[in-house]
Design a protein around this motif. Structure first.
Motif, short mmCIF file in Angstrom:
data_model
loop_
_atom_site.label_atom_id
_atom_site.label_comp_id
_atom_site.label_asym_id
_atom_site.label_seq_id
_atom_site.Cartn_x
_atom_site.Cartn_y
_atom_site.Cartn_z
N GLU B 41 0.74 -1.11 0.07
CA GLU B 41 0.04 -0.07 -0.16
C GLU B 41 0.86 1.44 -0.02
O GLU B 41 0.54 2.24 -0.64
CB GLU B 41 -0.95 0.06 1.23
N LEU B 57 -10.59 5.53 -4.84
CA LEU B 57 -9.80 4.31 -4.48
C LEU B 57 -8.49 4.80 -3.56
O LEU B 57 -8.27 4.22 -2.49
CB LEU B 57 -9.23 3.59 -5.62
N MET B 58 -7.71 6.01 -3.99
CA MET B 58 -6.76 6.48 -3.62
C MET B 58 -7.14 7.21 -2.15
O MET B 58 -6.18 7.02 -1.22
CB MET B 58 -5.99 7.37 -4.33
N ARG B 60 -9.47 5.87 -0.12
CA ARG B 60 -9.58 4.78 0.89
C ARG B 60 -8.32 4.19 1.19
O ARG B 60 -7.97 3.77 2.39
CB ARG B 60 -10.44 3.76 0.01
N LEU B 61 -7.40 4.23 0.10
CA LEU B 61 -5.94 3.72 0.16
C LEU B 61 -5.33 4.53 1.40
O LEU B 61 -4.60 3.88 2.34
CB LEU B 61 -5.33 3.71 -1.02
N ARG B 64 -6.55 3.84 4.96
CA ARG B 64 -6.22 2.41 5.47
C ARG B 64 -4.61 2.45 5.80
O ARG B 64 -4.33 2.05 6.63
CB ARG B 64 -6.31 1.55 4.38
#
Lengths: 324, 372
Positions: B41, B57-58, B60-61, B64
């Protein structure tokens, strides 16, 4: 319609839940089938009769609210029986004209049951449809509906009177999934569900547009260069003449995986990452999809077949030897 | 010797190795991902920092990743993990340390001990004159009368003392049983022996030279025997087996000589192989010696009477073959090494000895023939 990543996870979870109402067990098979669907690939299911191959495909088509067609492959099946043909029609003025009568392949989900029982000529009728998503007849190209998803089944036992799929045809399948007989608990559950008065019913979860949108999300998943390089190394390692090739590959493999194999690794990895709730592809994702994505793309040598080596063993060896 | 000096190249090499292998940012991030199990990640975030992200997506990345990194305590997470090279270096260090301790183990113990001994000895030596004086004073105070003893009595007393039974330790203490000294003594003794031998051999040679002039033809057959006897001597020191063979040979010779001695016609060989001739001889060549009786005065010739003398049959005769001279045989003369059979046998040279082959009558005839 624009879906977010949260919508993706929700849709996939609902699909899984609905399938599990009918199909007992086979979580991994269901997972890989969804991955293949969302990656825009096709699946070859291999298993003994009565194991639930056809049921899985039918359930999936019911859940997805898509047009479903089933083609039973037999030795006398002709290509036109699949793709369709031009028929002569007469208009109001009495003038005759040709009209293309679409075959069963014009559906969103096509079940090619016992695909290895048809002749190679008929089998090859699927080539263009699976790769290009179109059919050519009478010099005219007819586009197939989207999403187009072929699920073929084949029986590995009754090999007499069958025509093993040619390499070119096999390469068109995104994944090859092997169904194993259910366990004791699973078999008990199957009996429980199928022998009662009430049969399980599934709800429609998604339509074609949703599936197409999910496919776009899958393709947008970021993948680091190191992981891409790893996927490429794995594919190259399946070639006996490659410097990445292992001793086992050099000894037992005649031909390695094609670039479609690398595409399947990357796209499959992306879909798997999303299904697992991640936003990027990792080495683990690539490793997990490597066996279903490459097992049917590797052709064993005479020595390999004589010694009973399976392509799964070859891939496991490659995954063990090739460094991340 | 200090072995720590050998460690110097290792840190230099290690530093060079670290400098050469210094990873770039990409490799560091990739390694961090692996080390903290971040599922690539961090590297994805680093690579796709300017990525157009319509699906979030980014974002969320990033969330995380932040969550995962917040859980990591770097000070606790990164435990000291030595590289294999460092481990090897450490092992070599420990090995050399142990080696150093072993080699210098006796040093710290022995040095003070030696110094202490030295001080004691010095103090003892310094005390000796004082003690001597004190003893003299004591003796002078006591006025003990000194007895005069004769030399004979003194010797007797000494002898008695020597004859007295001593304990084993006392007895052994008289002799220096150190291996090295014993060896030296042995070597010296051997040297003396050799010198003596050389001297005696020189004397013998001189004597032989004188005697050789006097020798006549009558002792010719036994010269060979004498020589063969001399040949046997070197084997004495080499191998017992050959010595035994030679002894057997000598016995054979003696056996052949005894009848001639009984006859009294042939010279008597001595133990040393030399022959004592009863008649004085003047020349070396056969037939040139002075005869006791001049020619023509006593013309009685010795005639072969044909007396029957038992001659033991040779092996060849037993086999039905008669030869005047028998070729020396090598049979039964095999040299054995270390009392065991050798696959490369060697044979002792054997001189043809006429006395063994010819009957004594023929010897006599030949002797008289050559004497004339």
């Amino acid at each position: 319609m624009t879906l977010s990543i949260q919508d993706f996870t929700a849709v996939v979870d609902r699909i899984k839940k609905e399938i599990s109402k009918v199909i007992v067990g086979y979580d991994e098979i269901i997972n890989f089938t969804i991955i293949s669907l969302l990656s825009g690939g096709h699946v070859l299911l291999e298993g003994v009769p009565g194991i639930g191959k056809t049921l899985l495909v039918r359930t999936l088509s019911e859940i997805l609210d898509l047009k479903f067609s089933r083609i039973q492959f037999t030795p006398d099946l002709m290509p036109a029986d699949i793709t369709g043909t031009n028929i002569i029609l007469e208009d109001e003025n009495g003038r005759k004209y040709f009209k293309f009568q679409e075959g069963p392949i014009f559906a969103n989900i096509v079940l090619a049951d016992e695909i290895n029982r048809a002749t190679p000529k008929t089998q090859s009728a699927l080539l263009e449809a699976m790769q290009e998503g179109s059919v050519t007849s009478g010099g005219v190209i007819y586009s197939l509906p989207k999403p187009f998803f072929v699920m073929a089944t084949q029986n590995p036992i009754e090999m007499e009177g069958t025509y093993p799929l040619p390499e070119a045809q096999l390469d068109r399948f995104f994944f090859k999934l092997i169904l194993t007989p259910p366990s004791q608990e699973e078999l008990l559950e199957i009996i429980e569900r199928t022998t009662n008065i009430e049969t399980p019913k599934v709800n429609k979860v998604a339509d074609g547009n949703t599936i197409e949108e999910l496919k776009k999300i899958v393709r947008s998943v970021p993948i680091p260069m190191a992981v891409k390089e790893y996927a490429v190394k794995i594919v190259l390692a399946t070639h006996p003449e490659s410097p990445h090739a292992t001793e086992k590959v050099k000894k037992y493999v005649r031909y390695g995986a094609s670039p479609r194999g690398a595409q399947a690794l990357i796209l499959g990895g992306k879909a798997l990452a999303l299904i697992e709730g991640k936003s990027n592809v990792s080495f683990k994702n690539i490793k997990k999809v490597a066996i279903p994505a490459l097992r049917h793309r590797i052709i064993l040598s005479f020595e390999g077949e004589a010694e009973g080596i399976t392509t799964d063993e070859i891939i496991e060896d490659i995954l063990e030897k090739v460094k991340e | 010797m200090n072995f720590f000096i050998l460690l110097l190249p290792f840190p230099i090499f290690y530093l060079y190795f670290i400098k050469k292998k210094k990873p770039n940012y990409y490799q560091i991030i990739l390694q961090t991902d692996k080390y903290f199990s971040l599922d690539e990640e961090l590297i994805t975030f680093w690579e796709y920092k300017d990525y157009y992200d319509p699906y979030g997506l980014m974002e969320r990345l990033r969330k995380r990743l932040e969550e995962k990194l917040s859980k990591i305590d770097l000070s606790k997470a990164y435990k000291f993990k030595p590289s294999p090279l460092l481990k090897i270096l450490f092992l070599i260090f420990v090995f050399l340390l142990i080696l150093n301790l072993i080699t210098s183990k006796d040093m710290p113990k022995s040095i003070p001990h030696i110094l202490e001994n030295k001080e004691n000895q010095e103090s003892k030596v310094s005390r000796i004159p004082e003690e001597k004086l004190a003893l003299n004073e004591e003796l002078s105070k006591k006025n003990i009368p000194k007895e005069k003893i004769s030399q004979e009595e003194f010797d007797k007393e000494k002898l008695k003392e020597m004859e007295k039974p001593k304990s084993l330790e006392e007895f052994l203490s008289q002799y220096n049983l150190d291996k090295n000294t014993l060896k030296k003594e042995n070597n010296q003794a051997e040297k003396h022996k050799e010198e003596r031998k050389e001297a005696s051999s020189k004397n013998n040679n001189q004597e032989k030279g004188e005697e050789g002039k006097e020798q006549n033809i009558s002792n010719l057959p036994f010269q060979g025997a004498g020589k063969s006897y001399a040949y046997a001597n070197p084997y004495e020191s080499k191998e017992k087996s050959t010595l035994q063979d030679e002894k057997a040979l000598k016995e054979d010779m003696k056996g052949s000589e005894t009848p001639s001695n009984q006859e009294g016609t042939l010279p008597v060989p001595t133990e040393s192989g030399k022959e004592v001739d009863k008649n004085p001889k003047s020349g070396n060549l056969p037939g040139t010696e002075e005869r006791p009786d001049k020619l023509g005065q006593e013309t009685q010739r010795k005639v072969f009477t044909g007396e029957k003398i038992y001659v033991p049959p040779s092996q060849s005769e037993e086999l039905g073959k008669n030869y005047l001279f028998q070729a020396p045989t090598l049979e039964g003369r095999r040299l054995s090494q270390d009392k065991s059979l050798s696959f490369n046998p060697s044979y002792a040279k054997e001189r043809a000895v006429s006395s063994r082959i010819l009957p004594l009558e023929f010897k006599e005839i030949l002797k008289t023939y050559f004497s004339q």
